[in-house]
Design an enzyme around this catalytic site. Structure first.
Site, mmCIF file in Angstrom:
data_model
loop_
_atom_site.group_PDB
_atom_site.id
_atom_site.type_symbol
_atom_site.label_atom_id
_atom_site.label_comp_id
_atom_site.label_asym_id
_atom_site.label_seq_id
_atom_site.Cartn_x
_atom_site.Cartn_y
_atom_site.Cartn_z
ATOM 1 C CG ASP A 1 59.276 5.998 46.129
ATOM 2 O OD1 ASP A 1 57.996 5.331 45.551
ATOM 3 O OD2 ASP A 1 58.795 7.041 46.877
ATOM 4 C CD GLU B 1 53.888 0.993 49.140
ATOM 5 O OE1 GLU B 1 53.026 1.895 48.492
ATOM 6 O OE2 GLU B 1 53.442 -0.542 48.301
HETATM 7 O O1 TRH Z 1 58.404 8.107 53.485
HETATM 8 P P1 TRH Z 1 56.867 7.687 53.347
HETATM 9 O O2 TRH Z 1 55.603 8.621 53.406
HETATM 10 O O3 TRH Z 1 56.996 7.342 52.197
HETATM 11 C C1 TRH Z 1 55.381 7.225 51.095
HETATM 12 C C2 TRH Z 1 54.999 6.613 50.778
HETATM 13 O O4 TRH Z 1 55.414 5.308 50.229
HETATM 14 C C3 TRH Z 1 53.966 6.419 49.474
HETATM 15 O O5 TRH Z 1 52.846 5.348 49.450
HETATM 16 C C4 TRH Z 1 54.139 6.582 48.522
HETATM 17 O O6 TRH Z 1 53.171 7.420 47.467
HETATM 18 C C5 TRH Z 1 55.356 7.946 49.161
HETATM 19 O O7 TRH Z 1 55.881 7.516 49.627
HETATM 20 C C6 TRH Z 1 55.792 8.709 47.346
HETATM 21 O O8 TRH Z 1 56.372 6.574 54.079
HETATM 22 P P2 TRH Z 1 56.355 4.990 54.657
HETATM 23 O O9 TRH Z 1 56.019 4.240 52.833
HETATM 24 O O10 TRH Z 1 56.295 4.030 55.149
HETATM 25 O O11 TRH Z 1 58.245 5.207 54.703
HETATM 26 C C7 TRH Z 1 58.932 5.050 55.461
HETATM 27 C C8 TRH Z 1 59.858 4.504 55.401
HETATM 28 O O12 TRH Z 1 61.312 4.939 56.439
HETATM 29 C C9 TRH Z 1 60.025 2.967 55.990
HETATM 30 O O13 TRH Z 1 60.802 1.812 55.305
HETATM 31 C C10 TRH Z 1 60.377 2.550 57.343
HETATM 32 C C11 TRH Z 1 61.604 3.938 57.041
HETATM 33 N N1 TRH Z 1 61.776 4.510 58.338
HETATM 34 C C12 TRH Z 1 63.053 4.171 59.041
HETATM 35 O O14 TRH Z 1 64.153 3.506 58.202
HETATM 36 N N2 TRH Z 1 63.245 4.621 60.235
HETATM 37 C C13 TRH Z 1 62.879 5.919 60.430
HETATM 38 O O15 TRH Z 1 62.732 7.009 61.692
HETATM 39 C C14 TRH Z 1 61.453 6.011 60.347
HETATM 40 C C15 TRH Z 1 60.500 6.670 60.409
HETATM 41 C C16 TRH Z 1 60.779 5.604 58.640
#
Ligand code: TRH
Length: 364
Positions: free
Chosen positions: A20, A266
């Site tokens: 989010d 996402e």
């Molecule tokens: O963390 P998530 O599992 O978020 C989820 C999804 O958005 C899902 O659709 C939603 O319903 C739920 O949350 C509530 O995975 P996502 O979306 O990939 O988000 C991870 C964020 O973290 C993304 O912006 C990339 C960032 N990130 C970093 O900045 N540094 C890191 O080292 C990693 C691994 C990720």
């Protein structure tokens, strides 16, 4: 008539994980940097936000980061004036005092509900549907990101590919023999089975794992009580490094530098797509196995190769198959070519921020 709305408020509730805030922060940056808008981002959990926003303090009520005003969204909500465009991320429910401030404006703000991303075809019928508020003279518009021209597009910064390509040219100068794989997934994935397949692999595998909720599973695989960022473990053909949780920009660089990326949720999903490298996506688990429907819709839309589909099935729905992993490794050169093509095709569509700005300017 096109009207430029200058001030935008984005509301973000950190329900679970990082997606989010990850999406909201990325969108806020793009609207400010590429479209010159004044952005206020209201976040209810600054501690989680601070993990991926460099320089963010988790104890400041009001701070400026990267040209964006970040406000702590507290239960006792006070606001002077509502913005001209209001983005309610993922149906997070605006606070009543803010709704009141919106209704008090002489011109009602453009109110957008930014929805979750899916490749399912039904979004095309729901994208931009209006919903009047039952009590206030306000109208909310549902905005669905998506992979087709009839949806709201995907987040993609204008300079993303220039930065990516410059980084990949530099990386290309360093020769390496091991297969480089990044791993970001949910703890219920068959992590131990994947690591075992890597350890048994005929080719050396270097697995890079940003610190997240899967660290206990990684430690257990190596028979350790715990494992921390900065530590390296080895077993068979597998060398595994735990990295600190990275900033969003550094995470992009990690994705660009790998031969294969495991991503989830996402935002990391779409970053892997724009990295133009083969990837395996684990959707966020939903009731009634709805995430499997989302996965299926995406793999079809992406025209995923059969071996990639097989690996997704083994990773997301089980049972794990070493043979599916090995087939992907064996076909990496052709999967790499396909990943580049798919990325280029999807980048022909306008990006989400640009589409959103145009929609708001023409809103009446
Ligand atoms: O963390 P998530 O599992 O978020 C989820 C999804 O958005 C899902 O659709 C939603 O319903 C739920 O949350 C509530 O995975 P996502 O979306 O990939 O988000 C991870 C964020 O973290 C993304 O912006 C990339 C960032 N990130 C970093 O900045 N540094 C890191 O080292 C990693 C691994 C990720």
């Amino acid at each position: 008539m096109s009207v430029r709305q200058q001030r935008w408020d984005i509301f973000c509730r950190v329900i679970d994980n990082y997606g989010d805030i990850g999406v909201c922060w990325r969108l806020a940056r793009q609207l400010a940097h590429e479209h010159g808008r004044e952005l206020r981002l209201w976040v209810d959990d600054l501690t989680v936000a601070a993990k991926l926003i460099p320089g963010l303090r988790d104890d400041a009520e009001n701070q400026q980061i990267d040209g964006i005003t970040v406000r702590a969204w507290q239960p006792a909500f006070v606001v002077d004036e509502a913005a001209e465009v209001v983005i309610e991320a993922f149906a997070c429910e605006l606070p009543d005092p803010y709704l009141h401030a919106m209704a008090m404006r002489s011109t009602a703000p453009v109110w957008i509900n930014l929805d979750y991303l899916t490749a399912e075809a039904w979004t095309q019928g729901f994208h931009l549907q209006p919903s009047p508020h039952p009590r206030w003279p306000l109208r909310k518009t549902f905005y669905f990101p998506g992979f087709d021209a009839d949806t709201g597009g995907l987040l993609r910064e204008q300079d993303l590919f220039t930065r990516r390509d410059a980084c990949q040219v530099n990386a290309g100068m360093r020769s390496r023999t091991a297969l480089r794989v990044s791993l970001f997934c949910y703890p219920h994935a068959p992590i131990a089975a994947l690591l075992q397949s890597m350890a048994d692999s005929p080719r050396a595998v270097h697995c890079l794992v940003p610190e997240s909720s899967i660290v206990p599973q990684i430690a257990a695989f190596f028979g350790l009580p715990a494992i921390r960022a900065g530590e390296r473990q080895q077993q068979g053909a597998l060398t595994l490094d735990i990295l600190p949780f990275l900033t969003q920009d550094d995470y992009d660089q990690l994705l660009w530098s790998c031969d294969l990326n495991f991503v989830r949720g996402e935002d990391s999903w779409i970053r892997a797509l724009w990295a133009a490298k083969p990837f395996v996506w684990q959707p966020y688990r939903q009731q009634d196995a709805l995430h499997l429907v989302k996965l299926q819709a995406f793999l079809e839309r992406y025209q995923a190769d059969a071996v990639l589909k097989q690996l997704h099935a083994a990773w997301v729905a089980g049972p794990w198959q070493t043979q599916a992993w090995q087939a992907v490794v064996d076909q990496l050169p052709s999967l790499q070519t396909q990943a580049k093509q798919r990325c280029a095709q999807l980048a022909e569509l306008p990006d989400l921020a640009a589409k959103l700005v145009i929609f708001c300017e023409n809103f009446s």
